[in-house]
Design a protein around this motif. Structure first.
Motif, PDB file in Angstrom:
ATOM      1  N   ASP A  10       0.816  -1.211   0.000  1.00 13.44           N
ATOM      2  CA  ASP A  10       0.000   0.000   0.000  1.00 13.44           C
ATOM      3  C   ASP A  10       0.858   1.273   0.000  1.00 13.44           C
ATOM      4  OD1 ASP A  10      -2.661   1.177   0.097  1.00 13.44           O
ATOM      5  OD2 ASP A  10      -2.104   1.877   2.105  1.00 13.44           O
ATOM      6  N   ASP A  11       2.138   1.136   0.300  1.00 14.14           N
ATOM      7  CA  ASP A  11       3.052   2.282   0.280  1.00 14.14           C
ATOM      8  C   ASP A  11       3.687   2.490  -1.083  1.00 14.14           C
ATOM      9  OD1 ASP A  11       2.911   2.957   3.110  1.00 14.14           O
ATOM     10  OD2 ASP A  11       3.982   1.076   3.466  1.00 14.14           O
ATOM     11  N   LEU A  12       3.350   1.653  -2.070  1.00 10.32           N
ATOM     12  CA  LEU A  12       3.965   1.712  -3.392  1.00 10.32           C
ATOM     13  C   LEU A  12       2.980   2.255  -4.415  1.00 10.32           C
ATOM     14  CD1 LEU A  12       5.593  -1.849  -3.400  1.00 10.32           C
ATOM     15  CD2 LEU A  12       6.567   0.293  -2.528  1.00 10.32           C
ATOM     16  N   ILE A  13       3.489   3.069  -5.336  1.00 13.14           N
ATOM     17  CA  ILE A  13       2.693   3.524  -6.473  1.00 13.14           C
ATOM     18  C   ILE A  13       3.404   3.062  -7.736  1.00 13.14           C
ATOM     19  CG2 ILE A  13       3.746   5.843  -6.445  1.00 13.14           C
ATOM     20  CD1 ILE A  13       0.976   6.884  -7.451  1.00 13.14           C
ATOM     21  N   LEU A  14       2.687   2.370  -8.593  1.00 11.01           N
ATOM     22  CA  LEU A  14       3.290   1.688  -9.725  1.00 11.01           C
ATOM     23  C   LEU A  14       3.436   2.625 -10.922  1.00 11.01           C
ATOM     24  CD1 LEU A  14       4.321  -1.200 -10.174  1.00 11.01           C
ATOM     25  CD2 LEU A  14       2.138  -1.701 -11.303  1.00 11.01           C
ATOM     26  N   TRP A  15       4.653   2.678 -11.431  1.00  8.95           N
ATOM     27  CA  TRP A  15       4.973   3.478 -12.620  1.00  8.95           C
ATOM     28  C   TRP A  15       4.469   2.720 -13.856  1.00  8.95           C
ATOM     29  CZ3 TRP A  15       7.324   8.180 -13.578  1.00  8.95           C
ATOM     30  CH2 TRP A  15       7.838   8.405 -14.848  1.00  8.95           C
ATOM     31  N   MET A  16       3.469   3.277 -14.546  1.00  4.23           N
ATOM     32  CA  MET A  16       2.811   2.541 -15.615  1.00  4.23           C
ATOM     33  C   MET A  16       3.491   2.701 -16.973  1.00  4.23           C
ATOM     34  SD  MET A  16       0.510   0.985 -13.957  1.00  4.23           S
ATOM     35  CE  MET A  16      -0.779   0.400 -15.038  1.00  4.23           C
ATOM     36  N   GLY A  17       4.385   3.661 -17.102  1.00  2.00           N
ATOM     37  CA  GLY A  17       5.107   3.808 -18.359  1.00  2.00           C
ATOM     38  C   GLY A  17       4.181   4.104 -19.513  1.00  2.00           C
ATOM     39  N   THR A  18       4.550   3.613 -20.686  1.00  2.00           N
ATOM     40  CA  THR A  18       3.760   3.890 -21.894  1.00  2.00           C
ATOM     41  C   THR A  18       3.352   2.593 -22.577  1.00  2.00           C
ATOM     42  OG1 THR A  18       5.817   4.091 -23.159  1.00  2.00           O
ATOM     43  CG2 THR A  18       4.843   6.131 -22.290  1.00  2.00           C
ATOM     44  N   GLY A  19       3.102   1.548 -21.788  1.00  2.00           N
ATOM     45  CA  GLY A  19       2.723   0.254 -22.360  1.00  2.00           C
ATOM     46  C   GLY A  19       1.329   0.275 -22.975  1.00  2.00           C
ATOM     47  N   ASN A  20       0.935  -0.835 -23.580  1.00  2.00           N
ATOM     48  CA  ASN A  20      -0.383  -0.888 -24.210  1.00  2.00           C
ATOM     49  C   ASN A  20      -1.480  -1.040 -23.161  1.00  2.00           C
ATOM     50  OD1 ASN A  20      -0.767  -3.733 -23.597  1.00  2.00           O
ATOM     51  ND2 ASN A  20       0.701  -4.180 -25.233  1.00  2.00           N
ATOM     52  N   ASN A  21      -2.704  -0.832 -23.574  1.00  2.00           N
ATOM     53  CA  ASN A  21      -3.828  -0.822 -22.647  1.00  2.00           C
ATOM     54  C   ASN A  21      -4.026  -2.169 -21.956  1.00  2.00           C
ATOM     55  OD1 ASN A  21      -4.238   1.789 -23.336  1.00  2.00           O
ATOM     56  ND2 ASN A  21      -6.076   1.431 -24.591  1.00  2.00           N
ATOM     57  N   TYR A  22      -3.838  -3.266 -22.696  1.00  2.00           N
ATOM     58  CA  TYR A  22      -4.020  -4.577 -22.080  1.00  2.00           C
ATOM     59  C   TYR A  22      -3.007  -4.781 -20.962  1.00  2.00           C
ATOM     60  CZ  TYR A  22      -4.023  -9.602 -21.417  1.00  2.00           C
ATOM     61  OH  TYR A  22      -4.071 -10.851 -20.859  1.00  2.00           O
ATOM     62  N   HIS A  23      -1.761  -4.361 -21.212  1.00  2.00           N
ATOM     63  CA  HIS A  23      -0.713  -4.466 -20.197  1.00  2.00           C
ATOM     64  C   HIS A  23      -1.097  -3.669 -18.961  1.00  2.00           C
ATOM     65  CE1 HIS A  23       3.256  -5.087 -18.609  1.00  2.00           C
ATOM     66  NE2 HIS A  23       3.533  -3.785 -18.593  1.00  2.00           N
ATOM     67  N   HIS A  24      -1.641  -2.476 -19.147  1.00  2.00           N
ATOM     68  CA  HIS A  24      -2.060  -1.650 -18.017  1.00  2.00           C
ATOM     69  C   HIS A  24      -3.198  -2.318 -17.246  1.00  2.00           C
ATOM     70  CE1 HIS A  24      -0.342   2.385 -19.675  1.00  2.00           C
ATOM     71  NE2 HIS A  24       0.585   1.558 -19.267  1.00  2.00           N
TER      72      HIS A  24
END
Length: 412
Positions: A42-56
């Protein structure tokens, strides 16, 4: 030069919170162990980058505290976790950073930056002095919340060896909080050196000695400013009658407590004339000093208001600066020169020079672009103006640079 905050589209933040920015790869490899202390997902925020929508979509099933997008797709807006998206400046927040978010604002602060040379634990805006050149004028506020924030921050930063600053304002105003932070640092990140900036005045209370002796931190340095070899001149600079006597008593108490001490001198019209006498005073009265820092002035905050009293071209005090530095060096004290452009120095001072201005504060002006010393020079504070510029600023040739001896990278 990166700012320490930027605006985001902020969603689903219920209360002020610190979050560690982590990539999916780090999450897989280390999980919450990417943090130095006690932390959970809960202390982590995930860096989503620029991947495709399915990956997100797949990543957003993970039980982390939030997700950070460079852009926000509409189908993710109903997620219950904290969402940060569309930063105004996408360079400010990066993986490894610890950020502060709040429901009251869309501004996200970076409170710890991976790889930075100037990470610090900010204690308070309050101070019991009012130095004429203070870069951050004090405020009379109750900001004890910084204590809890710093205790949480120590858990979330990267493990590994580096120096952490503790600064304000005056950190000793919150005595119990400061001691708690040092204890927690010793337990959580003992490999990290602590550098505490204090005016030393409250340390004149002898009861600090026992408290400091009980601390179990292996590597603390106290940076204490001493602006003159006499009470009248020092007290004028800090705008506090009696400050010189209190600071000297505080320094002796630090020594009795077995603490490492750095004496700091900000170079201005009020301090440079008696630099040689000041150096003699430090050697005679404070021979236990581990480090002496001779520092150029940061032209911001109260320094702007007090320009006439403070400004002197560094070119005009090189003789006094060299005299003081060499006097102390010959007698075995470690000396550093901070916060001045390399090109203004008297050549024999090159061996004391440090590339000191924090990476998020420094800049190089147009004159510097053809200089051979850019990789070794501190440059200028981002608050720089021509009003505060030495007449001796010029690009150094390779031959001129050869006359200056390099020194390790340190932070003022």
């Amino acid at each position: 030069m990166l700012r320490r905050d930027t605006q985001f589209d902020v969603r689903y933040v219920a209360a002020p919170k610190l979050l560690k920015v982590i990539t999916p790869e780090e999450l897989i490899e280390k999980g919450a162990r990417v943090c130095a202390g006690q932390a959970d997902f809960d202390d982590l925020i995930l860096w989503m980058g620029t991947g495709n929508n399915y990956h997100h979509e797949q990543l957003m099933t993970l039980p982390v505290g939030g997700f950070l997008f460079q852009e926000l797709a509409p189908q993710y807006s109903a997620c219950g976790a904290t969402i940060l998206a569309s930063p105004r400046d996408p360079e400010v927040v990066q993986p490894g950073d610890v950020i502060a978010v709040s429901p009251d604002t869309n501004v996200v602060r970076v409170v710890y930056r991976r790889g930075a040379n100037s990470n610090l634990l900010f204690m308070t805006d309050r101070c019991n002095s009012l130095c004429l050149m203070c870069s951050q004028p004090p405020k009379e506020v109750d900001d004890r919340w910084h204590i809890d924030e710093n205790l949480s921050l120590l858990d979330l930063i990267d493990p590994g060896s580096e120096q952490l600053g503790i600064s304000g304002g005056e950190p000793t105003l919150y005595r119990d909080g400061l001691l708690a932070i040092i204890r927690h640092a010793a337990a959580t990140v003992p490999e990290k050196a602590l550098h505490i900036l204090s005016n030393g005045r409250l340390l004149s209370d002898a009861s600090w000695i026992a408290d400091l002796k009980r601390l179990n931190h292996p590597n603390i340095t106290w940076g204490i400013p001493l602006y003159a070899d006499n009470a009248k001149d020092h007290d004028e600079v800090v705008n506090a009658p009696g400050a010189f006597a209190e600071t000297m008593a505080g320094l002796y108490n630090l020594q009795r407590a077995g603490q490492r001490i750095e004496i700091r001198m900000v170079l201005s019209k009020l301090t440079v004339a008696r630099l040689p006498e000041w150096a003699h005073y430090v050697f005679r009265n404070l021979p236990f000093t581990h480090h002496v820092a001779l520092m150029g002035i940061e032209n911001t905050g109260l320094a702007k208001k007090n320009y006439a009293a403070l400004w002197i071209d560094p070119a005009d005090y090189q003789i006094q600066l060299a005299s003081a530095a060499h006097f102390l060096d010959i007698r075995g004290l470690t000396v550093s020169v901070y916060n001045l452009p390399l090109c203004v120095l008297e050549p024999t001072l090159g061996r004391f020079y440090r590339q000191s201005i924090s990476d998020w504060k420094n800049l190089f002006i147009d004159t510097c672009q053809s200089c051979s010393a850019k990789q070794a020079c501190a440059g200028f504070f981002k608050s720089h103006s021509t009003r505060w510029q030495s007449r001796n600023i010029h690009p150094l040739s390779p031959k001129e640079l050869e006359t200056l001896q390099g020194a390790p990278y340190e932070v003022a």
